[in-house]
Design a protein around this motif. Structure first.
Motif, short mmCIF file in Angstrom:
data_model
loop_
_atom_site.label_atom_id
_atom_site.label_comp_id
_atom_site.label_asym_id
_atom_site.label_seq_id
_atom_site.Cartn_x
_atom_site.Cartn_y
_atom_site.Cartn_z
N MET A 46 -5.86 13.54 2.26
CA MET A 46 -4.76 12.72 1.75
C MET A 46 -4.69 13.00 0.37
N ALA A 47 -5.57 13.23 -0.62
CA ALA A 47 -5.45 13.63 -2.05
C ALA A 47 -4.75 14.75 -1.93
N ARG A 48 -4.77 15.87 -1.25
CA ARG A 48 -4.01 16.89 -1.22
C ARG A 48 -2.64 16.83 -0.65
N HIS A 49 -2.47 16.48 0.51
CA HIS A 49 -1.17 16.27 1.13
C HIS A 49 -0.46 15.06 1.45
N GLY A 50 -1.10 14.05 0.94
CA GLY A 50 -0.52 12.73 0.72
C GLY A 50 0.70 12.78 0.03
N TRP A 51 1.81 11.89 0.73
CA TRP A 51 3.04 11.77 -0.17
C TRP A 51 3.08 10.80 -1.08
N ARG A 52 3.46 11.03 -2.26
CA ARG A 52 3.40 9.79 -3.34
C ARG A 52 4.92 9.83 -3.65
N PRO A 53 5.91 9.11 -3.37
CA PRO A 53 7.25 9.30 -3.33
C PRO A 53 7.56 9.11 -5.05
N VAL A 54 6.85 8.57 -5.95
CA VAL A 54 7.25 8.69 -7.34
C VAL A 54 7.32 10.14 -7.80
N GLU A 55 6.33 10.66 -7.32
CA GLU A 55 5.86 12.22 -7.75
C GLU A 55 6.89 13.31 -7.13
N ALA A 83 8.56 0.86 3.19
CA ALA A 83 9.68 0.38 3.90
C ALA A 83 9.98 -1.16 3.57
N GLY A 84 9.13 -1.63 2.77
CA GLY A 84 9.00 -3.14 2.63
C GLY A 84 8.93 -4.06 3.66
N LEU A 85 7.87 -3.43 4.51
CA LEU A 85 7.28 -4.30 6.00
C LEU A 85 6.19 -4.79 5.59
N ASP A 86 5.59 -4.75 4.44
CA ASP A 86 4.26 -5.36 4.11
C ASP A 86 3.00 -4.75 4.92
N ARG A 87 2.66 -5.58 5.57
CA ARG A 87 1.15 -5.12 6.45
C ARG A 87 1.52 -4.86 7.73
N ALA A 88 2.43 -4.10 8.34
CA ALA A 88 3.07 -4.07 9.40
C ALA A 88 2.60 -2.33 9.91
N ALA A 89 1.60 -2.24 9.68
CA ALA A 89 1.07 -0.59 10.22
C ALA A 89 0.94 -0.47 11.71
N ARG A 90 0.58 -1.67 12.59
CA ARG A 90 0.45 -1.44 13.97
C ARG A 90 2.01 -1.46 14.43
N TRP A 91 2.58 -2.18 13.93
CA TRP A 91 4.26 -2.42 14.36
C TRP A 91 4.90 -0.82 13.89
N VAL A 92 4.26 -0.34 13.01
CA VAL A 92 5.00 1.19 12.54
C VAL A 92 4.51 1.89 13.49
N PRO A 139 8.24 18.08 4.21
CA PRO A 139 7.53 18.84 4.91
C PRO A 139 6.12 19.17 3.99
N GLY A 140 5.03 19.15 4.74
CA GLY A 140 3.69 19.60 4.02
C GLY A 140 3.17 18.15 3.36
N LYS A 141 3.56 17.00 3.64
CA LYS A 141 3.24 15.85 3.08
C LYS A 141 2.95 14.83 4.24
N VAL A 142 1.87 13.84 4.10
CA VAL A 142 1.94 12.97 5.19
C VAL A 142 1.63 11.57 4.53
N VAL A 143 1.96 10.46 5.54
CA VAL A 143 1.78 9.11 4.85
C VAL A 143 0.67 8.42 6.29
N SER A 144 0.11 7.29 5.70
CA SER A 144 -0.53 6.68 6.69
C SER A 144 0.45 5.64 7.28
N TYR A 145 0.05 4.87 8.56
CA TYR A 145 1.11 4.00 9.02
C TYR A 145 1.18 2.79 7.92
N GLY A 146 0.07 2.40 7.47
CA GLY A 146 0.05 1.32 6.43
C GLY A 146 1.05 1.41 5.21
N GLN A 147 0.79 2.82 4.68
CA GLN A 147 1.65 3.17 3.65
C GLN A 147 3.09 3.20 4.00
N LEU A 148 3.41 3.77 4.99
CA LEU A 148 4.91 3.95 5.66
C LEU A 148 5.55 2.52 5.61
#
Length: 117
Positions: free
Chosen positions: A105-114, A41-50, A28-37
Motif C-alpha cells: 500500500m505504501a507503493r501502490h496505495g492511492w492518496r487522492p491529495v497527491e 466517499a463520506g460513508l464513514d465506517r462502511a467497509a463491509r457495505w462497500v 490505474p496502478g493505484k489501489v484503495v482499501s474497502y475502508g478507505q473507499l
C-alpha cells in the motif's frame, strides 16, 4: 431510486452514487482499501457495505472494482476463482505488484491529495 415528488435520489442511491464516484477516480496502478473507499466517499465506517455493494456490480461494469483491496493491501477475492483471478490479472496489467496475496500500500496505495493536481 429517485423520488418523483422531489427529484432527489433516495439515501441508498446517494450512497451508491458517492461510492461509485470515488471508485471511478482511482487511477490505474493505484489501489484503495474497502475502508478507505468508504471514508473517501463520506460513508464513514462502511467497509463491509462497500464490499457487498461492489459484489453486486453488474457483469461488464466499467468501474475499477479490482482496485479495491482488504485492509493492509490484502486481496480478499480468493485465487483460483474467476473474480479472484480476474482481479489479479487486471492489477498486474496495471503494473501493481502482488506478493503473497498482498499489495504494498505504501507503493501502490492511492492518496487522492497527491493525485489531484
Amino acid at each position: 431510486m429517485i423520488d418523483p415528488h422531489t427529484c432527489t435520489p433516495s439515501p441508498a442511491e446517494a450512497r451508491r452514487t458517492a461510492l461509485f464516484s470515488v471508485l471511478g477516480a482511482v487511477p490505474p496502478g493505484k489501489v484503495v482499501s474497502y475502508g478507505q473507499l468508504a471514508e473517501l466517499a463520506g460513508l464513514d465506517r462502511a467497509a463491509r457495505w462497500v464490499g457487498r455493494t461492489l459484489g453486486q456490480l453488474p457483469e461488464g461494469s466499467r468501474l475499477p472494482w479490482h482496485r479495491v483491496l482488504g485492509a493492509n493491501g490484502r486481496l480478499s477475492l480468493a485465487a483460483g476463482t474467476p473474480s479472484g483471478d480476474e482481479q489479479r490479472a487486471r492489477l498486474r496489467a496495471e503494473g501493481v505488484l502482488i506478493s503473497t496475496d498482498r499489495v504494498d500500500m505504501a507503493r501502490h496505495g492511492w492518496r487522492p491529495v497527491e493525485h489531484s493536481g
